[in-house]
Scaffold this motif. Structure first.
Motif: not given
Length: 376
Positions: A3-4, A7, A11, A306, A324-325, A328, A331-332
């Protein structure tokens, strides 16, 4: 991938896009006069907004989720999202993308909607494909090809977009790589790759007739990459490298993909884990700064996540509904899709899309008028 990486890629693209946007099209001298502090947002009262660069990356990410790993489903999903995005009246759309979207809106297949252009569109949306499918080169190539030909059919567009996807994949692995190693990986991956056709179909007429036209016959791009590798070995600044690459480009990096991608790859290889330094370097080159910032931000963001992006730059993004939310959340979902889950993506309500694009267009017009005023 984790996930890193997802994201950081999404972002990172948004941050690079929003920081670079106010500088787009300015000469280096004019940019330094208007916005001398490149480390701050300048688009809207000290805050930043995203442009089509990040929006396309998000559309590709959602189409990947929809696809379940099937390139044909990916094409259909991306075509549907491009139509929806286009009908929302986005500001600053490129000519090739404009023509392709018009064709999609009247029912042309995503396999035939592209136009012959070597613009930046495919490169600005391919990094997330590299993060998702980089471990499977053939699948990555298939997805990059589908993402490219929906708007751009010049073979250069595909080569440049694939180069970005490969860089994002290598960056996400955290491996240490130099210019020579990147060039070798690129050559290996593109060996015997068929060219997209001028007419927009997946393969060129020459290839279909058995004449064997191959992507690696385009030595122009590999010569550029060799120049990048040599420049990195000499520790040359990205601004100096680009001035050699395009000595007559007074307005900075152009929208031509063979100008954009070498400059971005140079900045990445020079600062592979330093998001701030790399982004400030590419913005200092001028020109198509929102696109170069978005592509570079996506590549390095995939490595540093991030946590490796300055917090003030993330917090300074003023966006809705693609906040941004929201990024994310996408990305999840990418991480879940990578693990094999079947997911339903979230579509933006059309009235919200129109309202957001109206506000964005007003701010763009303000910047256009502002550039007529001193300091010169």
């Amino acid at each position: 991938m984790t996930i890193k990486a997802f994201e950081g890629c999404i972002i990172g693209a948004a941050v690079g896009d929003s920081l670079g946007l106010p500088y787009e099209g300015l000469s280096l001298r004019r940019a330094s006069r208007l916005f001398p502090r490149r480390e701050r947002h300048h688009f809207l009262f000290g805050r930043g907004m995203i442009s089509d660069d990040t929006e396309h990356a998000l559309m590709v990410a959602q189409a990947v989720i929809d696809s379940g790993g099937d390139p044909e489903r990916f094409s259909k999903s991306l075509a549907r999202r491009l139509r929806w995005w286009f009908l929302g009246l986005p500001a600053g759309i490129g000519l090739a993308t404009l023509r392709a979207c018009l064709k999609l809106c009247v029912g042309v297949s995503p396999h035939k909607s592209g136009v012959f252009s070597a613009g930046n569109g495919p490169a600005m949306r391919s990094a997330i494909i590299g993060v998702m499918y980089g471990a499977d080169i053939e699948r990555m190539k298939a997805f990059v090809r589908r993402s490219t030909i929906i708007t751009h059919t010049d073979p250069k567009a595909y080569i440049g977009a694939f180069a970005v996807a490969l860089a994002a994949h290598l960056s996400a692995t955290g491996a240490t790589i130099d210019g020579a190693a990147y060039l070798a990986a690129l050559r290996s991956a593109l060996a015997d790759e068929p060219l997209p056709s001028r007419e927009g179909s997946q393969f060129s007429p020459l290839l279909r007739r058995g004449l064997g036209v191959r992507c690696c016959s385009d030595e122009e791009f590999f010569a550029l990459m060799r120049d990048v590798a040599e420049s990195i070995s000499k520790n040359e600044a990205t601004t100096d490298f680009y001035q050699r690459l395009a000595p007559n480009a007074k307005q900075g990096i152009s929208g031509y993909i063979y100008h954009t991608v070498p400059a971005v790859i140079h900045a990445w290889l020079r600062h592979p884990a330093n998001f701030k330094a790399a982004l400030l370097d590419i913005i200092a080159c001028g020109g198509d700064t929102d696109t170069t910032g978005a592509i570079l931000g996506a590549i390095i963001g995939a490595r540093v996540g991030v946590e490796g992006i300055p917090r003030a730059w993330i917090d300074g993004i003023l966006e809705y509904p693609e906040s941004v939310g929201f990024m994310k959340m996408v990305a999840r979902q990418l991480e879940q899709a990578r693990l094999g889950d079947s997911l339903k993506t979230v579509n933006i309500a059309f009235p919200l899309l129109l309202a957001r694009n109206f506000v964005f267009a007003v701010v763009v017009l303000y910047h256009g008028f502002r550039r007529l005023l001193p300091p010169y």
